[in-house]
Every structure is written in C-alpha cells, then in structure tokens.
Design a protein around this motif. Structure first.
Motif, PDB file in Angstrom:
ATOM      1  N   GLY A 180       0.325  -1.082   0.085  1.00 29.20           N
ATOM      2  CA  GLY A 180      -0.253   0.180  -0.229  1.00 29.20           C
ATOM      3  C   GLY A 180       0.567   0.848  -0.003  1.00 29.20           C
ATOM      4  O   GLY A 180       0.732   2.399  -0.260  1.00 29.20           O
ATOM      5  N   ALA A 181       2.026   1.562  -0.177  1.00 33.46           N
ATOM      6  CA  ALA A 181       3.224   2.281  -0.163  1.00 33.46           C
ATOM      7  C   ALA A 181       2.774   3.764  -1.294  1.00 33.46           C
ATOM      8  O   ALA A 181       2.919   2.490  -2.753  1.00 33.46           O
ATOM      9  CB  ALA A 181       4.364   1.433   0.179  1.00 33.46           C
ATOM     10  N   GLU A 182       2.852   4.377  -1.226  1.00 31.86           N
ATOM     11  CA  GLU A 182       2.818   5.390  -2.508  1.00 31.86           C
ATOM     12  C   GLU A 182       3.940   5.499  -3.166  1.00 31.86           C
ATOM     13  O   GLU A 182       3.591   5.822  -4.792  1.00 31.86           O
ATOM     14  CB  GLU A 182       3.133   6.291  -1.893  1.00 31.86           C
ATOM     15  CG  GLU A 182       1.108   7.111  -0.732  1.00 31.86           C
ATOM     16  CD  GLU A 182       0.696   7.395  -2.680  1.00 31.86           C
ATOM     17  OE1 GLU A 182       0.435   8.145  -2.869  1.00 31.86           O
ATOM     18  OE2 GLU A 182      -0.857   6.888  -2.418  1.00 31.86           O
ATOM     19  N   GLU A 215       8.833   4.134   6.198  1.00 26.34           N
ATOM     20  CA  GLU A 215       8.982   5.412   6.326  1.00 26.34           C
ATOM     21  C   GLU A 215       7.249   6.212   5.995  1.00 26.34           C
ATOM     22  O   GLU A 215       7.765   6.851   4.736  1.00 26.34           O
ATOM     23  CB  GLU A 215       9.744   5.952   5.812  1.00 26.34           C
ATOM     24  CG  GLU A 215      10.629   7.354   6.466  1.00 26.34           C
ATOM     25  CD  GLU A 215      11.609   6.805   8.155  1.00 26.34           C
ATOM     26  OE1 GLU A 215      11.461   6.712   9.125  1.00 26.34           O
ATOM     27  OE2 GLU A 215      12.638   6.074   7.554  1.00 26.34           O
ATOM     28  N   GLY A 216       6.416   6.458   6.521  1.00 25.30           N
ATOM     29  CA  GLY A 216       5.251   7.099   6.190  1.00 25.30           C
ATOM     30  C   GLY A 216       4.299   6.028   4.925  1.00 25.30           C
ATOM     31  O   GLY A 216       4.652   5.177   5.537  1.00 25.30           O
ATOM     32  N   ASP A 217       4.064   6.545   4.071  1.00 26.78           N
ATOM     33  CA  ASP A 217       3.952   6.300   2.827  1.00 26.78           C
ATOM     34  C   ASP A 217       4.878   5.876   1.747  1.00 26.78           C
ATOM     35  O   ASP A 217       4.198   5.225   1.115  1.00 26.78           O
ATOM     36  CB  ASP A 217       2.674   7.125   2.138  1.00 26.78           C
ATOM     37  CG  ASP A 217       3.195   7.771   1.354  1.00 26.78           C
ATOM     38  OD1 ASP A 217       4.669   8.489   1.493  1.00 26.78           O
ATOM     39  OD2 ASP A 217       2.604   8.768   1.291  1.00 26.78           O
ATOM     40  N   ARG A 218       6.224   5.857   2.083  1.00 26.72           N
ATOM     41  CA  ARG A 218       7.324   5.493   1.254  1.00 26.72           C
ATOM     42  C   ARG A 218       8.075   3.645   1.844  1.00 26.72           C
ATOM     43  O   ARG A 218       8.397   3.331   3.256  1.00 26.72           O
ATOM     44  CB  ARG A 218       8.704   6.057   1.461  1.00 26.72           C
ATOM     45  CG  ARG A 218       8.004   7.588   0.936  1.00 26.72           C
ATOM     46  CD  ARG A 218       9.128   8.739   0.922  1.00 26.72           C
ATOM     47  NE  ARG A 218      10.245   9.046   0.261  1.00 26.72           N
ATOM     48  CZ  ARG A 218      10.611  10.289  -0.916  1.00 26.72           C
ATOM     49  NH1 ARG A 218       9.203   9.875  -1.383  1.00 26.72           N
ATOM     50  NH2 ARG A 218      10.870   9.169  -1.551  1.00 26.72           N
ATOM     51  N   VAL A 219       8.656   3.314   1.142  1.00 20.68           N
ATOM     52  CA  VAL A 219       9.549   2.066   1.532  1.00 20.68           C
ATOM     53  C   VAL A 219      10.610   2.071   0.891  1.00 20.68           C
ATOM     54  O   VAL A 219      10.381   2.386  -0.883  1.00 20.68           O
ATOM     55  CB  VAL A 219       8.126   0.981   0.807  1.00 20.68           C
ATOM     56  CG1 VAL A 219       9.502  -0.383   1.136  1.00 20.68           C
ATOM     57  CG2 VAL A 219       7.293   0.413   1.479  1.00 20.68           C
TER      58      VAL A 219
END
Lengths: 639, 639
Positions: B163-165, B195-199
C-alpha cells in the motif's frame, strides 16, 4: 602447469596456467590487454600475438597469412597452451581507442558547438540552476557558557543564513567538522545541497578555500568516453577530455560485452576496466588540468547506452540481450558514487540519464533532449552516430526512437587507419577528379596525419566515388600512384604517404574499410527509412535533421548524402550538434529543470524494434551501395 | 637504524626503528599490543617487557623491583632504543579485558534481568515495533508484451502489496535484482524499510530464504564491549556476547585515549582497534552462533560514552577533553555503517544513542531510559558503574546527570586478580569471622576461579572489613594462613590457593587493589552526595536506586552499603538492572517509540559538572574510607 610470459610494452607479465588452457583467456586472467572485439570467437582476427619461444596448439586461420604464420603470428583465441611459452603482445593502444585527450577549453571547436546547444536549451526557457552551492558562515566560538556541540552550532547558523527549516550534516562533513572549525576559527565554507526547506551539508572547508564546487559529466560510449568537469555554481567548464572505453578488449559491441560479463568474474572485470582504465584516468587528467582535487567533485551525471550503464554499475546484464530483453532499470534512483571507487567526494551521487529500452539508453534520451526536437512543431530527426546508431523522430507532440547496430566505424573502429576525432585525425578531404591527388585537413592542423576520423572517412569515400575511383559497390575501378592492390587483389587508396608526412605508416583506406563503412551508413539509412515508413511517411516530411556523435565536427553533410548515409533533402536542414549525449548530461547535471524534462521525455518516448519491423533487412541490403541501389532516392547525387 | 624483535605469544614481530626511539611507541607502530592504560606516561607500570638480548636505555622505576630488573624486566614507555634488541612481550590478554564470551542465551542470568527491563518498558505502554520487515512477493515474469524493467516490476508489486505510495530500491538491492529475480522465478523476499507512505527496499532474497532480518545492539564501553544480535521482526535475541575494548592498550580511560587519538595517525589506530579487535570479532562470533551471515544485519544501534562514539566514528576528539569540552555532536544523524567496515549489509545504518555532554554519553541516556526512572513520580537515582561512573537523579518531571571518573575497578580493571563478570569469576563471597576462611561462588560454577569480578570484590572487601581483617583504611590488621605480606610490607588475602583449585595462580586481593576499589566507590558515593546536595537534598529523598553496569548480577547491595559505595537506605530500595546501556540500545533499535523517547529524554536532561561543584573534592576524600570518615552517614554499618 605451464608458464606463460607475455611481453607487453617492454615488460614481461608471467603467469601460470593449465595445459590445454586458452591463451586469450589466460591473458585476460593476467589482465594483459589483447584486443578481442569479437569476444574471442575467432571472427575478428584482432587478437594476434607473436610466438617468441615455446609451442602453441594453434591453427592458421583466414586472418593469418602464410608469411605471418611463418613469422610466428597466432590468433590467441584459437590457441591452446601445450608448453611453457613466451608471446609478444602488440600494443593495442590504437589511436581510436585509448588515447587520452585533454581539450584546450579556450578554443576547442566541439566546445563552440556545445555552447550553441546550451544556448538553444536556454532559449526554450529552461533555467540552468541546480541545488548544489557553497555558503560561507561564521559562528561564535564555544565558551563555558555556550557549549552547543559542533554539529548543532553549524546547523543553527546555516538555518539562520539559508532560511532552511532543517539542516542535516552528512557523515563526511561530520568527520571533518571539529578540526576544520577549530583550524579556521569557526569561519567555514559549506558545500550544501538544498531540497525544499531542507539543507544537507556535504562538505565543510576553511572559509578561504576558493576551489569550485565541481561536478562531472560523462558520456560513456561503447567505444569512446568523453567527459567534462564543471563548476556547479555557474555552469562554467573547468576541463574537458576524452579517451577510449577500457572494456573494448572484451568485445567491440554491447552483445560481446554482455556475453563476457556473464562469464565467471566477468561483471567485475568489465566494471573494473571502464573504471580503472577510462573513468579514473579521465577524472585525474581533468582535475589536474583544472587544478582541483577529485574530492571536490560532489555530483556526477552519466549518459550511456543501457548496456554501458548496467556494466558500469556491475549489474547482471544477460537479461538485456536475451529475449524478452529486460534491463534492471530504465529510471534509476541516484547511485552512491562511493560504490564505484572513482575517488570523488564520498557523499557524491551519480545521476543516470534514463534508458527507455534495452537498446535505447540514456545517451539517446539526453541527446534527444539536447537536440530540442521535442520543443518544435516541425517534424525532425535526431541521429546519434555511435557504435549503436540511434534515431529519434518526432516533435513537440510525440517522439519515436529506434536503434541499429552500426559498429564502431563512425568512431574510426573497424577501419584500418581509423581513429577517434582527436589530434592528428584527417577530418576532411577532397580528391582531384583528374589527378586523383587528395588535399585534406587534420584536427590540430598537424602536418603528420595519424589516421582518419569518421568525418574524414565520409569525405574520402564520397570523393573517391565522385572521381570514379571506386564504384557503387566500393571497389576500386581506376589505377594510379595512390592506388594499390595486395596479393589477394584487394584495392586501397593512400591519402598520405609516410615519406611525405614523416609518419610511421601510410594513411590509407582499403576495400574492407569501405565495405565496413558502407554497412554502417546502410544501417543508419535503412533505420531512417524504416522508421519513417512505419508511420507512412518519407524524408520529405523532415523539417530538420540533427546529427550527433563522435564522428567529428568537420562532417560534410553533402558528402554524407552523396554516400547515401543521410536522406537527400536540402542541405540547410542538417545541423551537426556534436556530442549531444554529453551536452544533455551536462544539462541534467547543472539544471534541475533539464533533469526533470529528460525524465519526462524518457517516459513519453516510444520505441520501434527494427528487427521485427517488416522490410528492415531488405532495406538494409538495398542501402549497402553508394549511394543506394535505388538511385531515385538520391536525385541530387550524380552517379 | 636498529632492529627490534618483539616475541609475542610465540611469534616474532621484527621491525626497524631509529636509535633513540621510544620502545612503546615502536611497538604501537608495529601493532604489537603492549598494555599501556596510562598511555605511556610512566604512571601505571603495566607496559613491562622482558629484555632477552641487546640493550635498552631504561631506568629502573618504582614499578620494577631489583629482582625484576635483574631478570630483564623494563618499563617500555621509559625505554629508549640504543641497539638491536629482542624483547618478550607478556600476553596481555588479562581475563578482564579481551576474553570473548558468547552467552548461552537459553539460561544466562543477565538475560533474565534484560527481559525484566524490557517488560518494564512495555508496561509503560511503549510498543516494540520498528520499520524494518521482510515481505514476500511474486511477480509475473516479463514477456515480449510486458517489458517493464526489473526495478519497476518489483516496485509496482510492492506498492500493491504494502500500500506504499512510493517504493525506492537501494543500490545494494538493485545490484542483485536481475539475478535473484531470475534464479527464483520472480518470487522473492524483500527486506524493506517503511517511512510513512514510502518503502525502501534494502535487500532482495529468494522467496524460500528464511534467515531472520537481523539487527545489532552494542554497548561500547571504555573497558568492555557487550552486544546482542536480534531478530528485528519479533525482537527475539539471536545471540549475545561480550569482549574487551581493543583500544585499552592505548589508555585505560577516555582522557588517555583522546590524547592518543590526537597523535599522528592516532584517530585511525583507535578506530581500527575497536573495530578489528572488538566489534568485528563480536559480530562474527554472534553470527556464527546464530548461523546467519553478517550481511543479514540491516541496522545497528550503539550506546557508548561520548568519547567512545567519537573514536568509533574516527572523529577528532581533542575538543571533548579540552576546555570548554565541546563534542562534535550530541544527537547524530544515522551513520552509513559501510563507512565502518564491519561487514554488515551495505545499506545498514547505525543509530547512536544521544550524548548530552562531553562526559555523559549515549550509554547513560539509553541506560536512564531503560531504568524507567523518567516514568515515575518518586525521586530515584540511576547509577551506571562503568570506567566512568555516571548518575542520573530525577523523576517524571526532571532529570539531572553527572559523571565521575571511577576507573576500571568495577569491571575488574586495576585489580591484580580482577576480571570482567564472565565465566570463572568469583562473583560472591563470605568470610568466616573466626577462621577467616572464605566460601565463594563463581560465574559458571567452575571449581577453578580465574579471578574476581566487581560484585566479588565488593563482597570480599565488605567481609574482610566486617571480620576486622582490614581496617577502615583498607590495611590488614589480622594475621593468618591466608594473609601475606610482601617484602615492602604490603598485605594481601588469598581467596583461593592454586594448590586447592588447580588454577595457575592464587586468587588474592592486596592493599593496592583495595585502595583502588575504595577510590572507585568513593567517587561514586561523593558524586551521589554532591548531586543530592546541589538540590538541597540528601539520600532520604530517594524512592529507588537503580544500579547498572558490568559489575555482575551477583551484586550484594548490603555489602555495597557496608563499604560505603551506595547510600545507607533500606535495602529493598535497590535494584540491579544489569547492563542498562545495552537494554536501552536494544529498545532504541527494536522500538521506534523507544528511540523517540530516548532522544526526547536526552534533550531535557541537565548536566551537573562535578569538578566545578563546591565541596566535591572534600566529599571524595571523606568517602575514601570504609564505609566513610563520617560514620553517621552509615548508621546501619557496624564498625
């Protein structure tokens, strides 16, 4: 076990190998450079060595005459070790491949073309600004009442001076921080990278350090490597140099390089060859010329074809050449330069110009950007004459690309007296139709031509053809003092006798050279036609043709049309734009807007696979003639 | 030039030096380990070597008896080279410093204490979750109609699965990507950092690879180094080990290490010593025990005092010891572990527990966190018994810290039979008041005690004092079979005769040992009193005292009060919390919330500089007595 002694450039390299081992493979293990553009499959005949003592199990191939065989010449790729042996390895520093050339940046012709390209980009409203800069700050020295640690002291001051919300200090900067602050009384010059409201400190220097914040631009070609060292703050050129790609002894083209990379340790060997023999020497020469340390290079941008950038990074490249031709990446996140051991600043990052396919790489996306074809309404064609010939056709609405294998002929490879467009190369030539006497110019205006670069070869073939000295098939059909035939009847034409020039050899061109060049130009022309035809178009739609590549700034477009390399359209429509891959990479490095634009172009560019396009092979065969088997395509050319 | 031969552990190390060169300095250049805790200023007498042949210009100092001098013993730090010489270097692998110990994680006592500490943190509502994990994904293999490059193919799939952006692929992962994808049919296990919406993908492994995503925790002490290897996904312990700090031969305390680091090449020598002699062996032993490769360690957290973390990173540390005592950093951005050459995964990062001053470092912020003192209303004291003794006093509203130099006595250093709390150490002891016969326990329950660790020394001194064998000054005042006096009249007590135990030497304690220990405990007690007094308080305000450090889990609090090391408050108020620096660093590594909390505590903790505090020196002198010159402070102790 047998002992093998290689005599190379006056030195002996001794190694041990097993009986039955292949001589070329043994040389490669010992890091002895033997030219093997075909990667050791017996095809090219370049890996000849001379047996001095001992024995080799080595057949005489078509590449070795009786006389040569009797003298001891053997093809190393077909030689098996059977006893202790000593062989002499010819110096393979052929002019076209490995000669380092540092440009005179005050006057180089290519730099004038580069500056025109840059001006063209700026005219389109693209700013030459990037996020690296140097900033001087002075802090209060700590006292018993002010015991803030060094990193906070610097960060706090930089927040004040730059207005940044957050300042981070890289590990390389932290390592020097305490000492530099104290040695320069808390007055320092910081090299910083700005990202929105964040600043990252890459380096800390004494305040009076005036060396530029440098950046490095590299065009990594299959055959040649060109580079410029720039000042990141004002974009000015600090040095420029070129050399050969050290990987060439593992294969002249990308396919043979990939095959070699798939062998045990091959990936490391190829990575090492380009880094140690090409990039590091280029960096050292340029930094010496600019009087700065390589550690002052804080960022690097490289444009190269897909295979070159995979091999540089040490990636497994076999999938690039195997159906369905899948590279590891098109767009790649920035690479930590430290992993490549180039000696640059430890925090430096490498930006790669994006690839769009296995056979259209960053050199083309960067080059197409530099051509500015994407910014115009008229339909234009961009042609990059490299070892792979790549073409981009389009305008501000679409772009289509394709690639064809031209071989190294445009850069002087596969041509007996060929060389890169550097000092001593014949770069233009005319031949008197009556006397058949040539007059030529050389790069650097030397009286002693060393060889012929791409633009010179075009002129010579065009003039030989016009004078009726060669026919449409490239065979000699007149006789004269400059025309010779060898024992097999192969004709050649001497442009410069060694007696007249004081050079070590005659500079000449022979039927094999002409044939190699005709195949190269045929590949380019048939690619042009196939791409246009795929859209139901022909060359008459073209508003402009941008010609790029290491062929030399002296390229005579009329002659290129005469030999059937470029389409027969009005000459004013052609522009030579120099090394557009280098110009494009320069723009990506020094201008953040350019970088965004190149990435955007890469995402929108389509790719036409010629090998599966109907009619391409027929078109290629038809184009392997001067100017073409269908003379109607070249109405302006007198046959 | 003279030739110097060092005989070390049966091997000869030969080097060349100039006449007049210092022998200790020559040994250090040749990387020969000679113990020199005072950094070569003639103070400690530890750098003795035995002259085998040749001559040395070397005075007899107070550290060398007539008999020793006659036998050839010389102090290397005061020896000048005058001829070719051969010297024998004693094996300095004293038990307390360099013995590697891999713990039995199924039963170790210290681990039980560690688990209690962890449970205490969890009870306060802090989650043990971090942003490293492994995720398995299966992609479609590419085809002629699906030619997405490998990195986009993986990123796209990971975006879908996590689900990462945005998914980035590290350079280390990119390097392996093409091969791993093809060798495992496009089914892979990715080690990712969220890290938040980052992988960010750190590593790509075949799908059936079941090795844990490992992390490394290190407590880097001046004398000892302890480490644990953990599974980052569930926090479980994979291995635990400890060893000595390899820097010790350059000085026993931080000041002498900093002085050495300021000498030419010193910073590199110290960095190399701790990395090559301590950290790399620890990592190798633990990874071997856990049967994983060190390349599977993706993150590391280290707690150490300010000097230790500066020297580990190779920073210029002189400003830490020079007025106004300014370190390079308190809080440091994550460090790329690759720069330290520990052999861990190339994308691994090092988290450092934050320092709060030049003499209160990450070991204390991590340790104070682990003590949970910051989470309670009652006022508590946290005491870390290391080479530097550090104290934190406070509660959920404030925290104050201070540091005192205790020396290595708590870890067995500066004690003739001292050793770290590892196998073979006497860790508790009672002595019959009548017969003066001891009974003791050892770590690992061995019958052959090797030496005495900190908790054992406390017991022995307390029991000798109670039995009237020594007086308040630590001098022997009774006679018996276990009490000896040497030629100078110095008394000693034998706890274990070599004849009784089969050991190579008697295990004993002498007046110098007792004096060293009294000074160490005096430093701790006076620091406690000075800090409480600075706030107008005394020990009666304390609700709890948390004792931490490498003194050994067997510490007897009653005995520690008896000798005047800890304040005389009810015994139930004391808890031994083990190596809290290690527990705190473990929490920082495996729990993002813990890391935030430690950084927050570090920012709010104040620091009391004892050396400028009125009365500290007087208080120290008064505390160098058993239990104290002011007996009223220890009403529970019978004198």
């Amino acid at each position: 076990m047998v002992s093998v002694t290689f005599k190379v450039n006056g030195a002996d390299v001794v190694m041990h190998a097993m009986e039955g081992d292949n001589l070329l493979a043994a040389a490669q293990r010992a890091n002895v450079a033997i030219d093997a553009p075909c990667s050791g499959n017996g095809a090219c005949g370049k890996c000849k060595v001379k047996l001095v003592s001992g024995e080799l199990d080595s057949p005489q191939t078509r590449h070795i005459s009786d006389e040569e065989y009797a003298q001891g010449w053997r093809l190393s790729c077909v030689s098996k070790l059977v006893s202790d042996v000593t062989v002499e390895v010819p110096d393979i520093a052929s002019a076209y491949r490995s000669r380092m050339r540092v440009a005179d940046i005050s006057s180089e012709k290519e730099l004038a073309i580069f500056n025109q390209t840059k001006a063209g980009i700026e005219e389109a409203g693209i700013e030459f600004k990037n996020n690296l800069s140097a900033v001087n700050v002075t802090m209060d020295a700590p006292t018993a009442d002010d015991t803030m640690p060094d990193n906070e002291r610097l960060a706090w001051k930089l927040e004040e001076v730059t207005g940044a919300e957050k300042v981070t200090i890289s590990f390389a900067a932290l390592k020097k921080l305490a000492r530099v602050l104290r040695e320069s009384d808390f007055s320092v010059r910081c090299v910083i990278e700005t990202e929105g409201d964040r600043v990252n400190v890459l380096d800390v220097l004494p305040a009076d350090d005036a060396a530029p914040v440098a950046g490095l631009v590299v065009d990594l070609g299959t055959t040649s490597v060109a580079a410029i060292l720039v000042n990141m703050e004002d974009g000015s050129i600090l040095a420029k140099a070129s050399t050969g790609n050290g990987q060439i002894r593992y294969g002249a083209d990308v396919i043979n390089r990939i095959i070699e990379s798939g062998r045990e340790g091959g990936s490391e060997r190829l990575q090492k060859a380009v880094i140690e023999e090409s990039l590091r020497p280029l960096i050292q020469e340029m930094c010496a010329a600019a009087k700065i340390s390589p550690k002052r290079v804080y960022r690097m941008c490289l444009a190269g074809n897909t295979t070159m950038n995979h091999l540089l990074l040490g990636l497994y490249a076999e999938p690039v050449r195997m159906d369905p031709y899948i590279p590891s990446f098109f767009l790649c996140d920035d690479v930590p330069v430290q992993a490549l051991h180039l000696g640059l600043h430890p925090e430096a990052k490498l930006i790669l110009a994006p690839n769009i396919g296995s056979y259209v790489g960053g050199d083309i996306t960067a080059g197409a950007f530099a051509s500015m074809l994407w910014n115009k309404e008229e339909l234009s064609l961009f042609i990059d004459l490299g070892t792979n010939g790549e073409l981009v056709f389009g305008n501000n609405e679409f772009m289509m690309s394709c690639a064809c294998s031209a071989g190294p002929a445009f850069e002087g490879g596969d041509i007996s007296c060929g060389m890169r467009a550097t000092d001593g190369a014949i770069d233009s030539c005319t031949i008197d139709r009556e006397t058949m006497e040539p007059s030529f110019t050389t790069i650097g205006d030397t009286k002693h031509p060393v060889g012929i670069c791409g633009s010179g070869i075009i002129d010579i073939i065009a003039e030989l053809f016009r004078a009726g000295i060669i026919n449409g098939k490239g065979k000699f059909s007149r006789e004269g003092r400059r025309i010779r035939h060898d024992e097999n009847g192969m004709g050649s034409y001497v442009i410069a006798f060694k007696e007249d020039t004081g050079a070590v050899r005659d500079v000449s061109i022979n039927e094999v050279d002409i044939d190699n060049f005709i195949r190269a130009k045929g590949a380019i022309f048939s690619a042009t036609m196939t791409m246009l035809n795929s859209m139901g178009m022909d060359p008459s739609v073209l508003g402009h043709v941008y010609v790029a590549g290491g062929i030399g700034s002296g390229i005579n477009m009329k002659n290129a049309v005469t030999i059937g390399m470029l389409p027969d359209i009005p000459l004013e429509m052609f522009s030579y734009i120099g090394n557009s891959s280098l110009s494009g990479a320069y723009a990506m490095l020094t201008s953040s807007q350019s970088r965004e634009k190149v990435d955007e172009l890469a995402r929108s560019m389509t790719y036409l696979e010629l090998s599966t396009e109907p009619g391409y092979m027929d078109s290629f065969v038809a184009a392997c003639f001067l100017p073409h088997t269908d003379a109607a395509l070249f109405p302006s050319v007198e046959v």
